[in-house]
Design a protein around this motif. Structure first.
Motif, PDB file in Angstrom:
ATOM      1  N   GLN A   1      -3.806   1.319  -3.105  1.00  0.00           N
ATOM      2  CA  GLN A   1      -4.294   1.707  -2.623  1.00  0.00           C
ATOM      3  C   GLN A   1      -5.642  -0.351  -2.201  1.00  0.00           C
ATOM      4  O   GLN A   1      -5.541  -0.841  -3.205  1.00  0.00           O
ATOM      5  CB  GLN A   1      -5.840   2.166  -2.742  1.00  0.00           C
ATOM      6  N   PRO A   2      -5.665  -0.508  -1.012  1.00  0.00           N
ATOM      7  CA  PRO A   2      -6.647  -1.609  -1.532  1.00  0.00           C
ATOM      8  C   PRO A   2      -7.930  -1.342  -1.950  1.00  0.00           C
ATOM      9  O   PRO A   2      -8.339  -0.710  -2.044  1.00  0.00           O
ATOM     10  CB  PRO A   2      -7.077  -2.060   0.075  1.00  0.00           C
TER      11      PRO A   2
ATOM     12  N   TYR B   1      -5.656  -6.344  -5.429  1.00  0.00           N
ATOM     13  CA  TYR B   1      -5.303  -6.053  -4.467  1.00  0.00           C
ATOM     14  C   TYR B   1      -5.759  -6.293  -3.807  1.00  0.00           C
ATOM     15  O   TYR B   1      -6.900  -4.792  -3.512  1.00  0.00           O
ATOM     16  CB  TYR B   1      -3.878  -4.575  -4.913  1.00  0.00           C
ATOM     17  N   GLY B   2      -5.607  -6.471  -2.004  1.00  0.00           N
ATOM     18  CA  GLY B   2      -6.907  -6.905  -1.056  1.00  0.00           C
ATOM     19  C   GLY B   2      -8.444  -7.228  -1.226  1.00  0.00           C
ATOM     20  O   GLY B   2      -8.193  -8.691  -0.673  1.00  0.00           O
TER      21      GLY B   2
ATOM     22  N   GLU C   1      -2.813  -7.723   0.660  1.00  0.00           N
ATOM     23  CA  GLU C   1      -2.314  -6.338   1.167  1.00  0.00           C
ATOM     24  C   GLU C   1      -1.325  -6.418   2.689  1.00  0.00           C
ATOM     25  O   GLU C   1      -1.172  -7.015   2.744  1.00  0.00           O
ATOM     26  CB  GLU C   1      -3.721  -5.413   2.084  1.00  0.00           C
TER      27      GLU C   1
ATOM     28  N   THR D   1       0.599  -1.347  -0.211  1.00  0.00           N
ATOM     29  CA  THR D   1       0.201   0.273   0.104  1.00  0.00           C
ATOM     30  C   THR D   1       0.458   1.110   0.132  1.00  0.00           C
ATOM     31  O   THR D   1       1.908   1.318   0.241  1.00  0.00           O
ATOM     32  CB  THR D   1      -1.018   0.104   1.133  1.00  0.00           C
TER      33      THR D   1
END
Length: 365
Positions: free
Chosen positions: A210-211, A236-237, A361, A162
């Motif tokens: 970013q998540p 992502y996440g 993350e 992140t």
């Protein structure tokens, strides 16, 4: 891995006495070696000559003489065109094929003015056609470049965190490819986060990860002059339902396109198969580019898997298969492999997994 024999055979099928090569790509193809500057002359009588300057002579003599080239340095008090005239006169060459897709208008005009006794014939697509079908050695080089790229990606993924910027992540990927043996990136690495992934050829920016972001990476390595090309898209996440559905559709589109990658079938069949699959999924309007292209000493070679390409696929051609969908302001997805045309069963040169991966993350270390 030089191609003197193939080029001279091509030359003997024309009215020319010699071929003059000087672009980086064609020198690699002819010499079988990278990182040379100079001029290569191949003659109708099967003589192969390379002349350069003092920066390259030691390496050229060591590598090219065993391959059958005569290697020489142009004297400092002689102009390049005067030396070229001398070499052509020695072989009584009066008609010469030249790289019309490489020389500028000014350079061509200078050649004609300086060597008025020579009849200059444009090369056209003669060498492009020769380079289309790759030998086993050439395919091995592309595979090696692909393994380098895959290893770099495997090492990059755990390092994503992140707050990292697209530029930082792209620089890390390029660095890792260099560490693992790449001569240079195949092209400017495309590495995009979130809504910026909707730009098929976007340039890495200061956008931070970013998540919930999509991560799209399109990149390649170069080995012995030969390029690789791959694209992978990650979440992502977490991943939205819309993204997951679209990802599955793109993956299906790639699968049906690869099934059309058979020798003898027109290139456009591959594109049409992918486009129809995406249209059935309600995503047809978001597939905005041709399905793929041939790869080799250049990242984009002929033929292309476009809806306009009527050329038949041939054994030994390496094609990218890269369907994608791009929803402006939301996300983009592209999945790209390289395949070798081999009868009815194409061989995939890309080993990296392509099932959807949702990356954990990470926080900066």
């Amino acid at each position: 891995m030089h191609h003197i024999k193939e080029i001279i055979t091509m030359l003997q099928g024309t009215n020319a006495d010699a071929v003059l090569l000087q672009s980086e790509v064609q020198l690699i193809y002819a010499l079988g070696e990278t990182a040379f500057e100079g001029k290569c002359l191949l003659f109708h009588d099967k003589t192969a000559a390379f002349f350069t300057d003092g920066r390259y002579i030691e390496r050229a003599e060591a590598l090219l003489i065993p391959k059958g080239f005569t290697v020489s340095v142009r004297p400092a008090d002689m102009t390049e065109t005067a030396y070229l005239t001398q070499r052509l006169d020695a072989h009584q060459a009066t008609t010469v094929l030249f790289e019309d897709d490489y020389l500028t208008v000014r350079q061509y005009g200078h050649l004609k003015e300086a060597l008025p006794q020579i009849n200059w014939l444009p090369m056209g697509e003669r060498l492009t056609q020769l380079r289309k079908r790759k030998s086993a050695e050439e395919i091995a080089c592309v595979e090696k470049a692909q393994r380098i790229a895959e290893k770099a990606l495997s090492d990059l993924l755990p390092a994503l965190h992140t707050g990292i910027t697209e530029k930082e992540a792209a620089a890390k990927l390029d660095y890792l490819m260099t560490v693992y043996g790449s001569e240079q990136p195949s092209f400017q690495t495309i590495l995009l986060f979130g809504e910026r992934a909707s730009m098929p050829h976007g340039v890495p920016s200061e956008r931070r990860l970013q998540p919930g972001d999509v991560i799209l990476m399109d990149f390649g390595a170069v080995y012995h002059g030969y390029h690789s090309d791959m694209t992978r898209t990650f979440a992502y996440g977490l991943a939205s339902d819309a993204f997951c559905r679209a990802y599955d559709a793109v993956l299906r589109a790639q699968s049906v396109a690869i099934a059309q990658a058979k020798a003898g079938l027109p290139c456009k069949n591959m594109h049409e198969a992918a486009a129809n699959t995406l249209a059935e999924a309600g995503l047809g309007q978001y597939f905005t580019h041709a399905l793929g292209h041939s790869v080799g000493l250049e990242i984009h070679e002929s033929p292309a898997a476009s809806p306009r390409c009527e050329q038949a696929l041939e054994n030994g051609i390496i094609m990218t298969v890269e369907p994608g969908v791009y929803l402006p302001g939301r996300f983009g997805i592209r999945i790209e492999d390289m395949i070798v045309i081999d009868g009815d069963t194409p061989r995939n040169l890309t080993n990296f997994p392509k099932q959807l991966q949702i990356l954990a993350e990470n926080t900066p270390s």
